[in-house]
Design a protein around this motif. Structure first.
Motif, short mmCIF file in Angstrom:
data_model
loop_
_atom_site.label_atom_id
_atom_site.label_comp_id
_atom_site.label_asym_id
_atom_site.label_seq_id
_atom_site.Cartn_x
_atom_site.Cartn_y
_atom_site.Cartn_z
N TYR A 58 28.15 88.60 39.09
CA TYR A 58 28.79 88.77 37.78
C TYR A 58 29.10 90.24 37.57
N ASP A 59 30.34 90.54 37.19
CA ASP A 59 30.76 91.93 37.01
C ASP A 59 31.67 92.02 35.78
N ARG A 64 35.40 90.42 36.73
CA ARG A 64 35.47 89.49 37.84
C ARG A 64 34.13 88.79 38.04
N GLY A 65 34.15 87.73 38.82
CA GLY A 65 32.92 87.00 39.11
C GLY A 65 33.07 86.17 40.36
N LEU A 79 36.14 82.49 43.47
CA LEU A 79 36.36 83.87 43.08
C LEU A 79 37.25 83.89 41.84
N VAL A 80 36.80 84.56 40.80
CA VAL A 80 37.57 84.63 39.56
C VAL A 80 37.91 86.09 39.30
N ASN A 81 39.20 86.40 39.24
CA ASN A 81 39.66 87.76 38.97
C ASN A 81 40.48 87.74 37.69
N TYR A 82 39.91 88.32 36.64
CA TYR A 82 40.57 88.28 35.35
C TYR A 82 41.68 89.34 35.25
N ASP A 83 41.66 90.35 36.11
CA ASP A 83 42.73 91.35 36.09
C ASP A 83 44.02 90.78 36.66
N THR A 84 43.90 90.02 37.76
CA THR A 84 45.09 89.40 38.36
C THR A 84 45.32 87.99 37.84
N LEU A 85 44.38 87.50 36.99
CA LEU A 85 44.49 86.15 36.41
C LEU A 85 44.62 85.10 37.50
N GLU A 86 43.73 85.20 38.49
CA GLU A 86 43.82 84.32 39.65
C GLU A 86 42.44 83.81 40.02
N ALA A 226 27.61 94.77 42.73
CA ALA A 226 27.60 94.21 44.08
C ALA A 226 28.75 94.83 44.87
N ASP A 227 28.71 94.62 46.18
CA ASP A 227 29.75 95.16 47.06
C ASP A 227 31.12 94.63 46.64
N ASP A 228 32.11 95.52 46.58
CA ASP A 228 33.46 95.12 46.18
C ASP A 228 34.02 94.00 47.05
N ASP A 229 33.69 94.02 48.35
CA ASP A 229 34.26 93.03 49.26
C ASP A 229 33.83 91.61 48.90
N LEU A 230 32.70 91.45 48.19
CA LEU A 230 32.24 90.12 47.82
C LEU A 230 33.18 89.45 46.83
N PHE A 231 33.98 90.22 46.13
CA PHE A 231 34.90 89.66 45.14
C PHE A 231 36.31 89.48 45.69
#
Length: 652
Positions: A58-59, A64-65, A79-86, A226-231
């Motif tokens: 959780y970030d 993102r999450g 993978l949930v990215n709220y910045d890219t809405l994807e 957490a590590d960026d690559d995990l998202f």
């Protein structure tokens, strides 16, 4: 596999009326959830007789999450990215094979993902909710402090909320257990367990309900990022339906120079290459094993259809038609070989597109990557096929600059290629028609140097592959315009512009002019030596001009002022003259007429010497013709190397 989580999130997102009053005891202050955390969760779902192992990231800070759900059927990652809405969903089977699909966050298929971490609108923009909100824990939810209890051997503090829907079909309690302050190494209270008990509507039977008794144990709860690559989607994973996002960065307009290392995991090897590419001049060069004594250079002139293979350790050169298996060759519908376009060479675009993958660190540099799924793509002029593979390209992220000057100042802010990955099964067609498919492998290309300035004309100079008797040496005198000095001129660029101007003046490939180098003749002029070369063996031009014809036309046009050379805002109007090769005029023994004191004996001696030299030259020519005929019969043509610095002997 998402059902148990959906059960929890449905309960927590149902409209309810508060039925429990706050206790009157003086319990401790409510703990809070950090803005960033990761944890393993053991989820026991009683009515399904099911235990799941879950990892949650959780970030809230980076919007993102991520949720990983493990089972005997494999792993499901969301993978949930709220910045890219994807939202990206990745399913990993027990054998390691993966499938992936993506969807916009607002799509119906993303409802479950939106509930995983909650969604709120801040200033018109979607954002992940706080952990307290999506877990319904906080002062606004009116929890009751129950007291201290032992959970999994850990002394905990317990809070409880009691909830029911307006219609009474949902009625449940949620118990939250947090470590006591000071437990273990944690700086604050962390969650240990959440228990949900009650009733809720059945998903499969209308108007029916079932009991809920779900226990969620938090194991190894870790506050912090957490590590960026995990998202991000794993490199090489292609997700169908992904938002295309950013377009690829612009490529060089016409030319580039690139040094890279190739890492082949399949045979544990590392190789080094340097490429020079000049599309408008139809020239390509590749240096293999850069930095080692036995460097080999492949120089391809698509104007002539000729390939020069040069062993730089021994100076040997062989001339052949361009190979259809060259790194830079493409074939048209009629089977004709051409130099690949920049997009073909860099990205192998063809009918394949790229989707934006996002930001990642590669070799300590922030990069953006794009990926393209490849299946049954022909390579090496249809001799090799890439099956079930992909190509991923990485470019430096804006904000990183390339320093190419001694003073250390950034001189290029463009995004440059940083890494290429080609992976898949490679199927090769043998001469007998048999297809052999290799095991899945990955080929990694790290770009160590990338330049977009015009390559030096020497880079594509094939003079070394022509003998001294295949050159005609000319000198170009260039008067310096007022305000211009010898040292203020870019000599590399001058050589390139001279080569281009002369070749265009007589309509010949630029490769017919080689061995260009510049000297200062006086304070107000410079001299540039150049060589007109014979047409190479195997040239695709059957009626090409001879060397003598080229020399004659150049001397005529240049000395009539019909040729000029422009370098920035400076224009040169040169003159040209024929020089001598090896101290003789075109290899002949031509006497100067002098009448002051040569005796008949001296003249006779000179005549005898000329006869002997002529006889030896004739024998050499016979041998040379014999060697050429043998070489042509074998499909190769080899010459002794020519040292361009021997021209200094004729400088006057």
């Amino acid at each position: 596999m998402a059902l148990p989580l959906f059960v929890l999130m449905t309960l927590m997102s149902t409209c309810f009326a508060q039925v429990c009053l706050r206790g009157s005891g003086s319990g401790p202050a409510l703990p809070t959830f950090p803005d960033q955390f990761s944890t393993e969760i053991e989820a026991n779902i009683l009515y399904l007789n099911l235990t799941l192992r879950i990892t949650e990231y959780y970030d809230n800070i980076n919007n993102r999450g991520r949720i990983d759900v493990y089972s005997t059927f494999g792993t499901n990652t969301t993978l949930v990215n709220y910045d890219t809405l994807e939202v990206s969903h990745i399913a990993t089977a027990p054998d390691g094979s993966k499938s992936c699909f993506a969807a916009p966050l607002a799509a119906n298929s993303s409802r479950f993902a939106r509930r995983l971490f909650g969604t709120e609108i801040i200033n018109g923009t979607a954002h992940v909710t706080t952990a307290s909100q999506f877990l319904l824990f906080g002062a606004e939810f009116n929890e009751t402090y129950i007291g201290e209890e032992m959970v999994r051997g850990i002394p905990c503090l317990r809070w409880q909320s009691c909830n029911a829907s307006q219609d009474g079909r949902v009625n449940y309690t949620i118990d939250y257990y947090f470590t006591k302050a000071g437990w273990s190494q944690y700086p604050s209270m962390i969650p240990v367990q959440i228990i949900v008990r009650g009733i809720r509507p059945d998903n499969f039977t209308v108007d029916a309900t079932h009991e809920v008794n779900n226990v969620y144990s938090f194991i190894n709860f870790r506050p912090g990022p957490a590590d960026d690559d995990l998202f991000r989607v794993t490199p090489g994973q292609v997700c169908m339906g992904r938002i295309t996002g950013k377009p690829l960065p612009p490529l060089p307009n016409d030319y580039f120079t690139m040094l890279y290392e190739n890492i082949q995991a399949v045979d544990a090897t590392i190789r080094y290459f340097r490429e020079y590419y000049y599309y408008s001049q139809q020239l390509y060069r590749a240096d293999f094993l850069v930095g080692f004594p036995n460097t080999t250079t492949i120089l391809e002139d698509f104007n002539e259809g000729v390939q020069y293979t040069i062993n730089n350790q021994y100076g040997d050169c062989s001339v052949t038609p361009i190979s259809p298996f060259s790194l830079a060759v493409t074939t048209d519908s009629e089977g004709m070989l051409h130099l690949q376009t920049l997009k073909e060479h860099f990205l192998r675009t063809g009918s394949f597109g790229y989707s934006y993958e996002g930001v990642s660190q590669v070799r300590g540099v922030d990069t953006e990557s794009w990926i393209s799924l490849r299946n049954n793509e022909p390579l090496n002029n249809n001799q090799t096929t890439l099956v079930n593979g992909y190509i991923q390209v990485f470019f430096t992220q804006p904000g990183w600059s390339v320093v190419t000057s001694f003073n250390g100042r950034p001189t290029s802010n463009m995004s440059v290629p940083w890494r290429f990955i080609i992976a898949g099964n490679f199927s090769d067609r043998l001469p007998n028609g048999t297809q052999i498919t290799s095991p899945y492998s990955t080929s990694l290309y790290n770009v160590l140097e990338f330049q977009t300035n015009e390559p030096d004309s020497d880079v594509f100079d094939a003079s070394v592959c022509f003998g001294i008797d295949q050159h005609t040496l000319l000198s170009l005198n260039l008067p310096l315009p007022a305000g211009t000095t010898y040292t203020s001129i870019d000599h590399n660029l001058l050589r390139s512009r001279v080569r281009m101007a002369l070749s265009q003046a007589v309509n010949i490939p630029a490769s017919r002019i080689g061995g260009l180098h510049v000297y200062q003749r006086s304070a107000d002029s410079i001299i540039l030596f150049l060589h007109v070369l014979d047409a190479p063996p195997f040239s695709k031009h059957q009626n090409t001009m001879s060397r003598d014809q080229i020399v004659s036309q150049l001397m005529d046009k240049v000395n009539k002022g019909q040729v000029s050379v422009t370098l920035g805002d400076v224009t040169f109007t040169p003159s040209i003259r024929l020089r001598t090769n090896n101290g003789t005029n075109n290899g002949t023994c031509e006497e100067k007429e002098e009448s002051d004191g040569l005796s008949n004996g001296v003249v006779a001696g000179i005549s005898v010497a000329c006869f002997i030299v002529g006889l030896m030259a004739g024998m050499c020519i016979v041998c040379l013709i014999h060697c050429i005929l043998r070489a042509k019969s074998s499909g190769k043509y080899t010459t002794s190397p020519y040292n361009k610095h021997q021209d200094e002997a004729v400088l006057t």
